[in-house]
Design an enzyme around this catalytic site. Sequence first.
Site, short mmCIF file in Angstrom:
data_model
loop_
_atom_site.label_atom_id
_atom_site.label_comp_id
_atom_site.label_asym_id
_atom_site.label_seq_id
_atom_site.Cartn_x
_atom_site.Cartn_y
_atom_site.Cartn_z
N GLY A 154 2.69 3.81 1.69
CA GLY A 154 3.07 4.05 2.87
C GLY A 154 3.55 5.36 3.28
O GLY A 154 3.52 5.89 4.19
N ARG A 200 -1.87 0.09 -9.81
CA ARG A 200 -0.65 -0.84 -9.91
C ARG A 200 -1.31 -2.29 -10.06
O ARG A 200 -2.14 -2.69 -9.88
CB ARG A 200 0.43 -0.91 -8.77
CG ARG A 200 0.91 0.83 -8.53
CD ARG A 200 0.91 0.94 -7.13
NE ARG A 200 0.99 2.15 -6.98
CZ ARG A 200 2.42 2.91 -6.64
NH1 ARG A 200 3.35 2.08 -7.08
NH2 ARG A 200 2.63 3.88 -6.23
N GLY A 238 0.81 -1.12 -0.01
CA GLY A 238 -0.15 -0.09 -0.01
C GLY A 238 0.76 1.27 0.05
O GLY A 238 2.04 1.35 0.07
N ASP A 241 4.49 -4.21 -7.51
CA ASP A 241 3.59 -3.09 -6.97
C ASP A 241 4.28 -1.60 -7.55
O ASP A 241 3.69 -0.59 -7.03
CB ASP A 241 3.91 -3.08 -5.37
CG ASP A 241 5.24 -2.82 -4.99
OD1 ASP A 241 5.74 -3.93 -4.88
OD2 ASP A 241 5.83 -2.05 -4.28
N ARG A 253 3.32 14.18 -7.57
CA ARG A 253 3.21 13.20 -8.65
C ARG A 253 2.15 13.25 -9.30
O ARG A 253 0.99 13.50 -8.54
CB ARG A 253 3.57 11.65 -8.16
CG ARG A 253 4.75 11.60 -7.36
CD ARG A 253 5.29 10.29 -7.13
NE ARG A 253 4.68 9.16 -6.58
CZ ARG A 253 5.05 8.11 -6.51
NH1 ARG A 253 6.06 7.56 -6.95
NH2 ARG A 253 3.99 7.26 -5.99
N ASP A 278 7.99 6.31 8.76
CA ASP A 278 7.50 7.39 9.15
C ASP A 278 6.62 8.25 8.09
O ASP A 278 6.21 9.04 8.38
CB ASP A 278 8.53 8.41 9.58
CG ASP A 278 9.49 8.81 8.30
OD1 ASP A 278 9.23 8.21 7.29
OD2 ASP A 278 10.53 9.20 8.80
N GLY A 279 6.63 7.45 6.88
CA GLY A 279 5.83 8.12 5.80
C GLY A 279 6.21 9.45 5.20
O GLY A 279 5.90 10.01 4.29
N ASP A 307 7.33 5.27 -9.84
CA ASP A 307 8.06 4.93 -8.62
C ASP A 307 9.57 5.06 -9.06
O ASP A 307 10.26 3.99 -9.12
CB ASP A 307 8.01 3.41 -8.09
CG ASP A 307 6.46 3.91 -7.17
OD1 ASP A 307 6.19 4.80 -6.97
OD2 ASP A 307 6.04 2.70 -6.99
#
Length: 534
Positions: free
Chosen positions: A109, A207, A107, A277, A200, A142-143, A287
């Site tokens: 993150g 995905r 997911g 992913d 982005r 921590d994202g 990505d």
Amino acid sequence: MPTTAQSLDQVPFHNSFVESLRGEASFDRSPRQVPGYQYSRVEPTPVADPQLLAWSEELADFLGLTKPAERGPAVDALAGNLVTPSMKPFAARYGGHQFGNWAGQLGDGRAICLGEIRAVDDSAWEIQLKGAGPTPYSRRADGRAVLRSSLREFLCSEAMHYLGVPTTRALSLVRTNDEVVRDMFYNGNARPEPGAIVARVAPTFVRFGNFQLLAAAGELDNLRALAHYVIRGYYPELGEPSSAVYVQWFAEICRRTAVMVAHWMAVGFVHGVMNTDNMSILGLTIDYGPYGWLEPYDPDWTPNTTDFGSRRYAFGQQPNVALWNLWQLARALAHLVDDPEALRPALDHYTTTLETTRHELLLRKLGLTALAPEEDHVLLGALHEALADAQVDMTLFFRHLSHAVPALVSSPDTGAATARELLGAVSYETEAAPAPTALYQWLLDYTLRLRREPASPEATREGMLRANPKYVLRNYLAQQAIEAAETGDLSLLNELMEVLKTPFAEHPEHESLAAKRPEWAREKPGSATLSCSS
């Protein structure tokens, strides 16, 4: 459709993903499994003092957005500090295979989608903030994201677009003025780094892994709903979803993926982390992590230090890995079709499309037309081994070859001398190393073939210059821009942004940005290889 440009904090957002699919709305950021849902509603975590560092003018114009000041409401929105009333931010739930192993739920993150805005042509584009804080899918992280990785993603997304490679885009780069602790090479040397957020942009960020997780969890209603959402929204030409349409849809995904990978191979791009992913359902490059360009040409090279053991994602492995990833998607979509075997021909279509597209792109790079298919198949097939044997810089080889065409074809003596001069300019071989005889012989064979082309040498050269970029985002250049930006100097970042918009132009005033990788950069952290750390 916007009639005048607007500030991001004022533009109306649409929320088709949230409104079409099942999600949880607790806004709980704590890491956990989220069964039964496609996404989790979650808001970005505010940062200290967001500051705009970079902005994609052309993309913004297409989206109908005005460039914001260095600080202000629009930058607050780009940093996640401001959520406007029309936004319904969310983090998507998906799974995937990482380095060939099933990883279960992954997911978003550290990425949070704000929603969609309408471009000037009325098409819908999602804006996603990467580094916007923790989500239920952050696991133990921590994202956040660091300036180092965010700058690389911003620059490369736009650079790939101008190279003609199918890709997601990047609108902005914002410094958060918070520090983020990262271990760059996972070797116990964690340190605080400047934080940043990149915005982005893509029609959708769905995905392969979105479908994989739903199939693995047996959530077939969610699987079907997601397929319907993607087909109706992004493949409407196929018609209303049905078993037959699912088969056609998968074939189109395979075709788009093949075209994308063929373009990677044509420019010498190595993605570095082709997990399922990280594979877009639209066939877009997505990505940008530990990527790189071939310096020198080596099919076994990967920029990802995490992949050094198996080199699963090395340059030469990318076509096969993409096929393997498509197999995994087929296994998920098999739950939707009457006969799973009906999906198999699409995988053959991938292979055929990839081979055909690679061949066409390489012919264009070499200035050849389809005069001698069998002869060209042999000639082009021999080139890859010869390039590796000579340790040439792939980008510079094709660019220098473009300029050399008139001299190559003028006479045998001139052609031979030009070939030797060309090799000296683009090879990473030391003076003491043996001469690259395989590539030298290939150049002589190529010259004989080139002399049979009907176009003039000058016309051939001009066509090749339009197919062979002079400038790519070499890792050492990105690293220099990062180090300067960390001190507040944005001059190299801005210079790279401008030059990479027109990578096929000469830009004589920026000649240094087209040079071979310096020897000092071969081992310097971030200048050749990287990890997944960001």
